[in-house]
Design an enzyme around this catalytic site. Structure first.
Site, PDB file in Angstrom:
ATOM      1  CG  ASP A 151      -4.287   2.662   1.164  1.00 59.74           C
ATOM      2  OD1 ASP A 151      -5.413   2.134   1.182  1.00 59.74           O
ATOM      3  OD2 ASP A 151      -3.275   2.078   0.752  1.00 59.74           O
ATOM      4  CG  HIS A 201      -1.954  -1.029   1.250  1.00 65.09           C
ATOM      5  ND1 HIS A 201      -3.304  -0.731   1.174  1.00 65.09           N
ATOM      6  CD2 HIS A 201      -1.881  -2.379   1.310  1.00 65.09           C
ATOM      7  CE1 HIS A 201      -4.004  -1.858   1.203  1.00 65.09           C
ATOM      8  NE2 HIS A 201      -3.163  -2.867   1.291  1.00 65.09           N
TER       9      HIS A 201
END
Length: 462
Positions: free
Chosen positions: A115, A24
């Protein structure tokens, strides 16, 4: 009179907060570099160890304290880990962002870019009046899965039952039941609640960014835009957009660049690259079966065996007999510079867990895949790779078995099907590059219009 944006870059300042998982972290920080290159100043909020020396000198860095039990973080309970990190992050993030706004003024910050796994961050940013952009580091199809997850449970698709594994899922084509997003090491209800919170936060975002190609997910992106009423942007392949970004979270094993020199000695298109990413794990007997499958294939290979790949073991020595069998033909490294490996002309195939970053990188380099998903969205990614895009072969079976490993490799390297896959992948590579303006014929006075261009325009409009 000086503007309140003085010192913030020509386009204003973006607060970037990556999620502290390697798969991520990298896409978010890579896109941050692309935004920086287009006139936006960057302030990085971070919860993990990173080295400012790895980034442009004018980046600012703000630590945000996020705490979790080390035993939990070392587990495979993804739902509990992400839920705990969000709960811990909420108040410290609000405090840090509020302090920044108080010190420099609301107009000093264009937006927060984070994110979607940081659902607490998306929500907090909106609550504080700052536009929030969420990045989906998985596929667009995965967010579609999040949106449908409660329905999948209510209709009995989940938890997956043995007798229904091969059934199609009409609500989410092209999936079979066995392809549905799941984490078998997490509680199903806790996972469903996490996904619901993520979708709720995404709905409040000012835009959603996907590390994907319009070529392969146009319909899904349109579906998400319609369902959530949020602008969507497809910015892949990030590894081509910002090819020099090498920084990562501390604690990740140092890449062994010696494998590139070994690849220089191999024939073009002859080598199989094998990697299961930074988080996927396997049982010891599967490791043995995979090792013998690679040996029996007689195919040259580079195999990444990171320290925590094998459950219960810190290292992965090759099983008895395998080392002698593959000597001179295959090499094992603890970590590899994956993008450079995939770009190397000697590499002709990628045995992968089908994590989304790996899938995107393979497509962008035109490397066909042997698909061996382990958890989460990887099963669905495999279905698209093998059955929709037809740029890979499936490694059949729920447990790795040497005969199936060899068979999947042989299909890719030694059959008409494999040749057709390679030809399709070449087309995908070209189309992926054109999606970010590489290889596009445009007027000499113009620049190719891409989703990244539109994203930058949106940020500067806030």
């Amino acid at each position: 009179m000086a503007s309140s944006r003085t010192g913030a870059g020509a386009g204003g300042r973006v607060v970037v907060f990556p999620f502290p998982f390697q798969g991520h972290f990298n896409p978010v920080m890579r896109l941050a570099r692309a935004l920086h290159a287009r006139g936006l100043a960057i302030t990085v909020f971070h919860s993990g160890a990173l080295d400012p020396a790895d980034y442009p000198a004018d980046y600012r860095f703000v630590p945000v304290t996020v705490e979790a039990d080390p035993k939990l973080l070392a587990s495979e309970d993804i739902a509990a880990i992400v839920t705990t990190l969000n709960a811990s992050c909420d108040a410290p993030f609000r405090a840090r962002l509020s302090a920044l706004l108080a010190a420099e003024g609301r107009d000093s910050v264009r937006c927060v870019f984070t994110d979607v796994s940081w659902n607490a961050v998306l929500t907090a940013s909106s609550d504080l009046g700052v536009p929030a952009l969420g990045m989906m580091t998985a596929s667009a199809a995965s967010l579609r899965d999040y949106m449908a997850y409660r329905t999948l449970i209510d209709k009995g698709y989940l938890p997956v039952k043995e007798e229904r594994k091969e059934d199609p899922v009409p609500e989410l084509p092209p999936y079979l039941v066995k392809d549905l997003l799941r984490v078998d090491t997490s509680d199903l209800e806790e996972f469903a609640e996490l996904l619901a919170r993520t979708v709720t936060a995404a709905r409040r975002a000012s835009g959603l960014i996907f590390n994907t190609f319009p070529l392969i997910e146009t319909d899904t992106l349109a579906e998400i835009h319609k369902a959530l009423s949020v602008p969507v942007f497809a910015v892949a392949p990030l590894n081509k957009l910002v090819p020099t970004a090498t920084a990562s979270l501390h604690g990740v094993v140092q890449a062994d660049r010696g494998c590139l020199q070994w690849l220089d000695t191999q024939q073009p298109g002859s080598v199989l690259y094998v990697s299961f990413g930074s988080m996927a794990a396997m049982d010891p007997h599967e490791f043995v079966e995979l090792a013998w499958g690679l040996a029996d294939s007689k195919r040259p290979f580079v195999w990444v065996v990171r320290p925590n790949l094998i459950r219960g073991f810190e290292s992965g020595a090759l099983p008895d007999g395998v080392e002698d069998e593959v000597r001179g033909r295959g090499i094992v490294v603890a970590w590899a510079p994956q993008e450079e490996v995939l770009a190397h002309p000697a590499v002709g195939g990628f045995l992968t867990h089908n994590g989304w970053n790996s899938t995107v990188e393979a497509i962008s380099e035109g490397v066909p895949m042997v698909c061996c998903p382990r958890h989460g969205d990887q099963f669905g990614n495999m279905r698209y790779v093998c059955d929709v895009w037809k740029v890979g072969t499936e490694l059949v079976g729920e447990q790795l078995e040497r005969g199936q490993v060899k068979a999947a490799i042989d299909r890719l390297f030694g059959t008409k099907e494999g040749e057709e896959i390679k030809e399709r992948m070449k087309e995908f590579k070209i189309a992926a590059a054109k999606g970010i303006g590489i290889g596009v014929d445009v007027d000499e006075t113009a620049s190719p219009r891409t989703d990244l261009t539109d994203l930058v325009d949106l940020i500067k409009s806030f």
